[in-house]
Design an enzyme around this catalytic site. Structure first.
Site, short mmCIF file in Angstrom:
data_model
loop_
_atom_site.label_atom_id
_atom_site.label_comp_id
_atom_site.label_asym_id
_atom_site.label_seq_id
_atom_site.Cartn_x
_atom_site.Cartn_y
_atom_site.Cartn_z
N ARG A 175 8.20 5.73 26.98
CA ARG A 175 6.62 6.07 26.95
C ARG A 175 6.42 7.76 27.10
O ARG A 175 5.51 8.19 27.68
CB ARG A 175 6.16 5.82 28.20
CG ARG A 175 6.06 4.08 28.39
CD ARG A 175 5.30 3.44 27.34
NE ARG A 175 5.36 2.02 27.40
CZ ARG A 175 6.12 1.09 26.92
NH1 ARG A 175 7.07 1.70 25.83
NH2 ARG A 175 6.05 -0.15 27.06
N SER A 225 -1.01 -1.89 30.65
CA SER A 225 -0.40 -1.73 31.63
C SER A 225 -0.68 -0.65 32.30
O SER A 225 -0.76 0.59 31.73
CB SER A 225 0.95 -1.84 31.39
OG SER A 225 1.41 -2.70 30.74
N GLU A 295 0.60 4.76 33.79
CA GLU A 295 0.52 5.04 32.26
C GLU A 295 -0.57 5.32 31.80
O GLU A 295 -0.84 6.04 30.64
CB GLU A 295 1.11 3.51 31.69
CG GLU A 295 1.50 3.78 30.34
CD GLU A 295 2.09 2.47 29.87
OE1 GLU A 295 1.89 1.98 28.94
OE2 GLU A 295 3.22 1.98 30.52
#
Length: 300
Positions: A175, A225, A295
């Site tokens: 990420r 998410s 996130e």
């Protein structure tokens, strides 16, 4: 923002909107108004926007489909540059190389790859973001990530100059990419794929989509998410084990279907979501000794 800046932006010839509700521009359906939203049609317009804003010390926000962000209820002062729908062309460079402008949706890119019998991007089918956003955060799912296929990105730097990064310069990790640190704007990305049977590609795409529909609360607004995967275990499992499924703050809730998602049940505010994120982090740390990292990107 001064009238001079607004006039300069309006003269670029691209779509400009004032006082636009970010509820209509994000998958979370949360947020106040953006002072200015501008939709560049090409990289020349994008360069000019960046230069105008920097010269006049105007804050800029770069977004795609708005699928991984939470916007403050107080709105955004400055210029929101939306790279979605426009700047979305896809081109086949050679038999296995695809060049994609950052505003193209991942669904559109995956469909293009299927039409050309190219495999390697099936994991991204159903991710509700743009190609540029996927490259920026090295998006991934179901055993694949952009790192597997991405080898170059063209960009515009903070001074409005064009450039590119390729290979190890992209610093792709979980990420994360170099663009998370340098604040450059990705304009085009290049994917190296491989030939395969279209029926097999379609099977994998449909399989991944079925997994999303069965496991994720797609019927509610969310930003996907909420937390990154920790070094030990999975965020959703840790949250579930702490008894937080269904935990509610105002209009925000930890999904009862998938604990890794914070959803908007209808009238959630940004403060509701921030509070629920903080509570989750605190409780998981207290009970499991693991610190979760969000996130979702918060814009204010």
């Amino acid at each position: 923002m001064t009238d001079i800046v607004k006039k300069s932006l309006s003269q670029l010839g691209c779509g400009i909107e004032e006082n636009i509700s970010m509820k209509t521009r994000t998958s979370f359906k949360i947020g106040g108004n953006a002072e200015i939203m501008i939709n560049p049609d090409n990289t020349e317009q994008l360069k000019a926007i960046i230069k105008i804003c920097k010269t006049n010390n105007v804050k800029t926000y770069i977004i795609g489909n708005g699928s991984n962000i939470l916007v403050s209820d107080n709105g955004l002062s400055g210029v929101v540059v939306r790279l979605s729908n426009n700047l979305s062309d896809i081109e086949l460079i050679d038999e296995t190389t695809v060049a994609v402008y950052s505003g193209a949706s991942l669904k559109k890119v995956c469909t293009f790859c299927l039409e050309h019998a190219l495999s390697g991007l099936e994991f991204a089918y159903g991710i509700p973001g743009t190609a540029g956003g996927a490259a920026y955060m090295n998006a991934g799912a179901y055993g694949g990530e952009m790192k597997d296929v991405l080898y170059r990105c063209d960009h515009i730097d903070t001074d409005g100059n064009e450039g590119f990064l390729e290979g190890e310069e992209l610093k792709l990790s979980y990420r994360h990419s170099a663009y998370c640190d340098n604040s450059f704007v990705i304009t085009r990305l290049y994917l190296k794929l491989h030939k395969a049977d279209p029926l097999e590609i379609k099977f994998l795409m449909d399989l991944n989509m079925d997994k999303r529909k069965s496991k994720q609360p797609l019927e509610y607004p969310s930003a996907g998410s909420t937390f990154k995967r920790p070094q030990v275990g999975y965020a959703s499992a840790l949250i579930d084990e702490c008894g937080l499924k269904g935990y509610t703050v105002g209009g925000a809730q930890v999904s009862e279907k998938h604990a890794g998602f914070v959803i908007n049940t209808g009238d959630a505010t940004s403060d509701d979501v921030l509070k629920i994120i903080d509570d989750i982090k605190r409780i998981v740390l207290e009970k499991k000794g693991i610190e979760l990292e969000p996130e979702v990107k918060y814009l204010k």
